[in-house]
Scaffold this motif. Structure first.
Motif, PDB file in Angstrom:
ATOM      1  N   VAL A 255       0.834  -1.208   0.000  1.00 24.31           N
ATOM      2  CA  VAL A 255       0.000   0.000   0.000  1.00 24.31           C
ATOM      3  C   VAL A 255       0.870   1.262   0.000  1.00 24.31           C
ATOM      4  O   VAL A 255       0.517   2.271  -0.603  1.00 24.31           O
ATOM      5  CB  VAL A 255      -0.975  -0.020   1.200  1.00 24.31           C
ATOM      6  CG1 VAL A 255      -1.792   1.255   1.243  1.00 24.31           C
ATOM      7  CG2 VAL A 255      -1.893  -1.229   1.107  1.00 24.31           C
TER       8      VAL A 255
ATOM      9  N   PHE B 212     -11.862   6.666   1.931  1.00 23.15           N
ATOM     10  CA  PHE B 212     -11.386   5.757   2.965  1.00 23.15           C
ATOM     11  C   PHE B 212     -12.475   5.369   3.957  1.00 23.15           C
ATOM     12  O   PHE B 212     -13.424   6.124   4.179  1.00 23.15           O
ATOM     13  CB  PHE B 212     -10.201   6.353   3.728  1.00 23.15           C
ATOM     14  CG  PHE B 212      -8.919   6.147   3.003  1.00 23.15           C
ATOM     15  CD1 PHE B 212      -8.201   4.972   3.170  1.00 23.15           C
ATOM     16  CD2 PHE B 212      -8.458   7.077   2.109  1.00 23.15           C
ATOM     17  CE1 PHE B 212      -7.040   4.746   2.462  1.00 23.15           C
ATOM     18  CE2 PHE B 212      -7.295   6.869   1.392  1.00 23.15           C
ATOM     19  CZ  PHE B 212      -6.577   5.702   1.570  1.00 23.15           C
TER      20      PHE B 212
ATOM     21  N   PHE C 105       0.489   8.378   8.381  1.00 23.84           N
ATOM     22  CA  PHE C 105       0.341   7.814   7.033  1.00 23.84           C
ATOM     23  C   PHE C 105       0.144   6.293   7.091  1.00 23.84           C
ATOM     24  O   PHE C 105      -0.368   5.708   6.147  1.00 23.84           O
ATOM     25  CB  PHE C 105       1.561   8.134   6.165  1.00 23.84           C
ATOM     26  CG  PHE C 105       1.646   9.569   5.734  1.00 23.84           C
ATOM     27  CD1 PHE C 105       0.531  10.390   5.750  1.00 23.84           C
ATOM     28  CD2 PHE C 105       2.836  10.101   5.287  1.00 23.84           C
ATOM     29  CE1 PHE C 105       0.606  11.714   5.341  1.00 23.84           C
ATOM     30  CE2 PHE C 105       2.929  11.425   4.873  1.00 23.84           C
ATOM     31  CZ  PHE C 105       1.809  12.234   4.906  1.00 23.84           C
TER      32      PHE C 105
ATOM     33  N   PHE D 211      -3.377   4.555   6.443  1.00 23.91           N
ATOM     34  CA  PHE D 211      -3.903   4.175   5.125  1.00 23.91           C
ATOM     35  C   PHE D 211      -3.444   2.783   4.715  1.00 23.91           C
ATOM     36  O   PHE D 211      -3.943   2.224   3.755  1.00 23.91           O
ATOM     37  CB  PHE D 211      -3.464   5.184   4.056  1.00 23.91           C
ATOM     38  CG  PHE D 211      -3.694   6.589   4.479  1.00 23.91           C
ATOM     39  CD1 PHE D 211      -4.951   6.996   4.868  1.00 23.91           C
ATOM     40  CD2 PHE D 211      -2.662   7.502   4.519  1.00 23.91           C
ATOM     41  CE1 PHE D 211      -5.177   8.289   5.281  1.00 23.91           C
ATOM     42  CE2 PHE D 211      -2.876   8.796   4.936  1.00 23.91           C
ATOM     43  CZ  PHE D 211      -4.139   9.188   5.320  1.00 23.91           C
TER      44      PHE D 211
ATOM     45  N   ASP E  21      -8.953  -1.460  -4.290  1.00 22.91           N
ATOM     46  CA  ASP E  21      -8.334  -0.997  -3.042  1.00 22.91           C
ATOM     47  C   ASP E  21      -9.116   0.130  -2.401  1.00 22.91           C
ATOM     48  O   ASP E  21      -9.819   0.869  -3.083  1.00 22.91           O
ATOM     49  CB  ASP E  21      -6.933  -0.424  -3.337  1.00 22.91           C
ATOM     50  CG  ASP E  21      -5.893  -1.513  -3.414  1.00 22.91           C
ATOM     51  OD1 ASP E  21      -6.233  -2.646  -3.060  1.00 22.91           O
ATOM     52  OD2 ASP E  21      -4.769  -1.210  -3.840  1.00 22.91           O
ATOM     53  N   ASN E  22      -8.912   0.277  -1.089  1.00 23.32           N
ATOM     54  CA  ASN E  22      -9.303   1.478  -0.382  1.00 23.32           C
ATOM     55  C   ASN E  22      -8.566   2.632  -1.077  1.00 23.32           C
ATOM     56  O   ASN E  22      -7.380   2.547  -1.318  1.00 23.32           O
ATOM     57  CB  ASN E  22      -8.756   1.351   1.051  1.00 23.32           C
ATOM     58  CG  ASN E  22      -9.674   1.945   2.075  1.00 23.32           C
ATOM     59  OD1 ASN E  22     -10.686   2.544   1.740  1.00 23.32           O
ATOM     60  ND2 ASN E  22      -9.334   1.771   3.334  1.00 23.32           N
ATOM     61  N   GLY E  23      -9.246   3.675  -1.457  1.00 23.96           N
ATOM     62  CA  GLY E  23      -8.512   4.819  -1.991  1.00 23.96           C
ATOM     63  C   GLY E  23      -8.720   5.083  -3.471  1.00 23.96           C
ATOM     64  O   GLY E  23      -8.132   6.003  -4.011  1.00 23.96           O
TER      65      GLY E  23
ATOM     66  N   PHE F 149      -6.135   7.532  -4.542  1.00 23.70           N
ATOM     67  CA  PHE F 149      -5.923   8.623  -3.585  1.00 23.70           C
ATOM     68  C   PHE F 149      -5.256   8.113  -2.314  1.00 23.70           C
ATOM     69  O   PHE F 149      -5.573   7.043  -1.809  1.00 23.70           O
ATOM     70  CB  PHE F 149      -7.294   9.222  -3.256  1.00 23.70           C
ATOM     71  CG  PHE F 149      -7.342  10.064  -2.020  1.00 23.70           C
ATOM     72  CD1 PHE F 149      -6.780  11.317  -2.023  1.00 23.70           C
ATOM     73  CD2 PHE F 149      -7.951   9.592  -0.872  1.00 23.70           C
ATOM     74  CE1 PHE F 149      -6.836  12.106  -0.888  1.00 23.70           C
ATOM     75  CE2 PHE F 149      -8.007  10.378   0.265  1.00 23.70           C
ATOM     76  CZ  PHE F 149      -7.447  11.630   0.257  1.00 23.70           C
ATOM     77  N   ILE F 150      -4.306   8.860  -1.843  1.00 21.47           N
ATOM     78  CA  ILE F 150      -3.791   8.616  -0.488  1.00 21.47           C
ATOM     79  C   ILE F 150      -3.480   9.990   0.087  1.00 21.47           C
ATOM     80  O   ILE F 150      -2.832  10.802  -0.573  1.00 21.47           O
ATOM     81  CB  ILE F 150      -2.577   7.677  -0.480  1.00 21.47           C
ATOM     82  CG1 ILE F 150      -2.186   7.294   0.935  1.00 21.47           C
ATOM     83  CG2 ILE F 150      -1.393   8.231  -1.235  1.00 21.47           C
ATOM     84  CD1 ILE F 150      -1.365   6.039   1.019  1.00 21.47           C
ATOM     85  N   ALA F 151      -4.020  10.259   1.232  1.00 24.59           N
ATOM     86  CA  ALA F 151      -3.934  11.622   1.748  1.00 24.59           C
ATOM     87  C   ALA F 151      -2.497  12.050   1.971  1.00 24.59           C
ATOM     88  O   ALA F 151      -1.693  11.287   2.490  1.00 24.59           O
ATOM     89  CB  ALA F 151      -4.692  11.738   3.052  1.00 24.59           C
TER      90      ALA F 151
END
Lengths: 608, 78
Positions: free
Chosen positions: A227, A459, A500, A503, B45-47, B74-76
């Motif tokens: 990830v 999310f 982070f 996530f 996936d998540n995101g 997306f990933i913050a």
């Protein structure tokens, strides 16, 4: 738990005795730090006076194999806002302090002359720092590596901290470094005449269930690595284009909607394509969001260093209408060298530009600089004026409230801050939970105190009770989500782990399991989440003692009343509605003061 | 039906061989974003974020002729 108290008035060193029950109640990091700050200071404490303390805290999992745990927190009373301040930092200093046998250090008093604290294993020495004073943070880091050893790790202040600039940061790891950037913690260090703290130790960090912890980390590593690839490839600025699309990226001091073509030029992928030369990691990190870059053309050609983070891109870039990554690199590089918060510095730039464009600030005030939209050269030069306190830079360095008061006119309309802390580069009109988060964060406008915007955008967090992403414009349900996330983030800041990792699956249960395996505790999920709630409320109590209440839990009118258009259209956050629900759910009264019943429930009613 | 699709950052690679040069793609009538995502082999996936005609939509949204879809992973950031 071992915490050293270093008194710079008389160079006395002593050690704090903490009760085991308090350690379990407040965990470590910013939780224990907040408790210590509450006890050491009061509402009369001058943030830049000898009675203020500067607290450096690691967390219980710092220095273990738990991912991205090599962090520390700086806790103090802010000279920028006058309230509670905490600033989190990565790098490798946290683990190095832990390997000296310390969980934290408390600095009190003021030294008569510039000093440098050196901690080697458990020996603490206070040395003369006249050779370091006046040097920038990159030079200091290099000199200290030569003097103490390449394995030594240092935190230090730059020119801005020495000169008590209210947005001064504490920097770590030199050129490819990290910052405890927010709320003016560097000015507190400067007020104590403390230039640097170097740590070098070889102690093993104690782990109660080492084998089980190793096994647990081994199990979750493949997913974490997979990830993390998303963030590793383009860094924190990978989503600049998306943020512009949805109206999250601030444009023209939070006034404008779209900036599509220019946003592409300053995005993470553009950085990767044009200037990236490598990536760097904090200790115990598998993500590697740090960027190494080299500028290929223009006035900064050949300059190398850390690539700009998303926040610098948002604040110096789109918010000032600068679409040149080279300029944004230079602005962040100068902030790092001088030791200044790039979020607040960027905010002060867009504020100053708007004041200049509206005729409230003249060329005489700026020392000849034309502070106009998109003028990157003027921004770079103005940053130096802030650090050295020259022309209007002196006033800007006092923070946005003071600057707005002095500049006058309608400048308070476009001074974008909460409680004196500049709003970071995420727009609450695009994700409404941010409005409530900014209004109630303990240090003023802060996006990481709640990190809520992620749950409004792609999310979910099932183990916190959020199996689905929430609608980003919807008001209902946001008060509970903000409170729950603030409690969880208080735990991240106390254990001390990079947010982070959330996530990549490091949510409530893996976090708690890590804590129990390291400490040998048998904390339940309920007890764990209660600790997060306790810690958040303690920080609120600190601020209530400073006079904070409902009147301060608000946002600038521009963010509440001006629809920006673009990706968030005419949406505006309904803050009052959310705030009313939030106070009720928190167990606070209508003025935002925690009730006696709530404090009893959280076992903090006995605090004075 | 013909729609436009644009993939961003690490998702760009999933366009290869499936999305034409002018960003168009031909799909069965009524295909959802989930269906489009499966067709392009984008991991679930998540995101993953979908914008249809610049509005955020969830995976169950049914596409129409002429829609413009933007897909982000997306990933913050900080």
């Amino acid at each position: 738990m071992k915490i050293a108290e270093i008194n710079l008035d008389n160079e006395q060193i002593s050690y704090l005795k903490l009760e085991e029950k308090d350690v379990r109640k407040f965990i470590g990091g910013s939780g224990l730090g907040a408790k210590l700050l509450y006890e050491y200071t009061n509402h009369q404490t001058d943030p830049l006076g000898p009675e203020n303390v500067l607290i450096f805290m690691t967390g219980p999992v710092t220095g273990t194999k738990v991912f991205s745990s090599d962090r520390f927190e700086v806790i103090t009373k802010s000279p920028l806002t006058g309230i509670y301040a905490e600033s989190d930092c990565g790098g490798e200093w946290g683990e190095a302090l832990k390997r000296c046998g310390f969980d934290g250090i408390v600095i009190k008093g003021i030294s008569e002359k510039p000093v440098h604290i050196v901690i080697k294993d458990e020996e603490i020495r206070i040395k003369d720092a006249s050779n370091l004073w006046g040097k920038d943070t990159f030079e200091v880091d290099e000199l200290l590596k030569e003097e103490i050893g390449t394995k030594a790790r240092s935190v230090c202040i730059g020119i801005a901290g020495e000169r008590l600039v209210k947005i001064a940061a504490i920097m770590n790891e030199g050129e490819f470094g990290r910052a405890a950037g927010r709320a003016g913690v560097g000015a507190v260090m400067g007020s104590k005449n403390l230039k640097a703290i170097t740590v070098l130790g070889n102690k093993e960090v104690e782990i109660a269930h080492k084998e089980e912890l190793n096994q647990f980390i081994k199990e979750i590593t493949p997913h974490m690595v997979k990830v993390s690839e998303r963030l590793r490839e383009h860094g924190t600025s990978r989503d600049v284009e998306l943020y512009e699309e949805i109206g999250d990226l601030p444009v023209k001091n939070w006034y404008q909607g779209n900036w599509e073509e220019q946003a592409k030029k300053i995005s993470g992928p553009a950085m990767t394509k044009n200037i990236l030369t490598g990536r760097y990691y904090c200790g115990r990190c598998v993500i590697g969001c740090g960027r190494e870059v080299e500028i290929k053309d223009g006035p900064y050609k050949g300059q190398k260093g850390a690539g700009p983070e998303y926040e610098a891109i948002g604040m110096f870039g789109s918010n000032c209408l600068v679409d040149d990554l080279n300029v944004i690199f230079k602005a962040q590089d100068l902030c790092n060298r001088y030791g200044m918060d790039s979020i607040s510095a960027g905010s002060l730039m867009s504020f100053c530009i708007e004041a200049y464009e509206r005729g409230l600030v003249s060329k005489k005030d700026t020392g000849g600089l034309e502070m106009t939209w998109g003028n990157g050269d003027a921004i770079v030069k103005m940053l130096k004026k802030i650090a050295y306190r020259e022309y209007i830079g002196k006033l800007l360095g006092e923070g946005i409230i003071k600057a707005s008061e002095e500049i006058g006119g309608n400048s308070s309309e476009f001074a974008i801050h909460v409680k004196g802390l500049d709003v970071p580069a995420h727009d609450p009109r695009a994700k409404v939970s941010l409005a409530l988060g900014y209004a109630t964060s303990p240090r003023g406008a802060c996006h990481v105190a709640g990190f809520t915007h992620n749950l409004e955008f792609a999310f979910a967090l099932p183990d916190l009770g959020y199996p689905k992403t929430l609608d980003r414009f919807e008001t209902e349900g946001k008060a509970k989500m903000v409170a729950d996330m603030q409690n969880l983030m208080s735990l991240f800041d106390s254990l001390h782990i990079c947010k982070f990792t959330l996530f990549a699956g490091m949510s409530v249960e893996p976090l708690l399991k890590s804590l129990n395996l390291v400490t040998g505790w048998d904390m339940t999920k309920e007890e764990f989440l209660k600790a997060g709630e306790r810690i958040f409320n303690l920080k609120r109590l600190y601020n209530v003692r400073e006079g904070i209440s409902r009147k301060d839990d608000t946002l600038p009118a521009r963010l509440l009343m001006h629809p920006r258009g673009g990706g968030s259209g005419d949406n505006l956050p309904r803050l009052n509605e959310m705030l009313k629900d939030y106070y009720r759910l928190r167990g606070w009264d209508e003025f935002g003061i925690p009730t006696k019943e709530k404090l009893l429930e959280l076992e903090i009613a006995s605090l004075p | 039906m013909k729609i436009k699709v644009k993939l961003y950052t690490i998702l760009e690679k999933y366009a290869k061989g499936k999305v034409l040069e002018n960003d168009t793609i031909i799909l069965h009538k009524g295909t959802t974003l989930q269906g489009l995502s499966h067709y392009l082999n984008i991991p679930d996936d998540n995101g993953i974020v979908f914008l249809v005609n610049d509005s955020l939509k969830d995976k169950g949204f049914g596409l129409h002729e002429g829609d413009e879809v933007k897909i982000f992973s997306f990933i913050a950031g900080g």
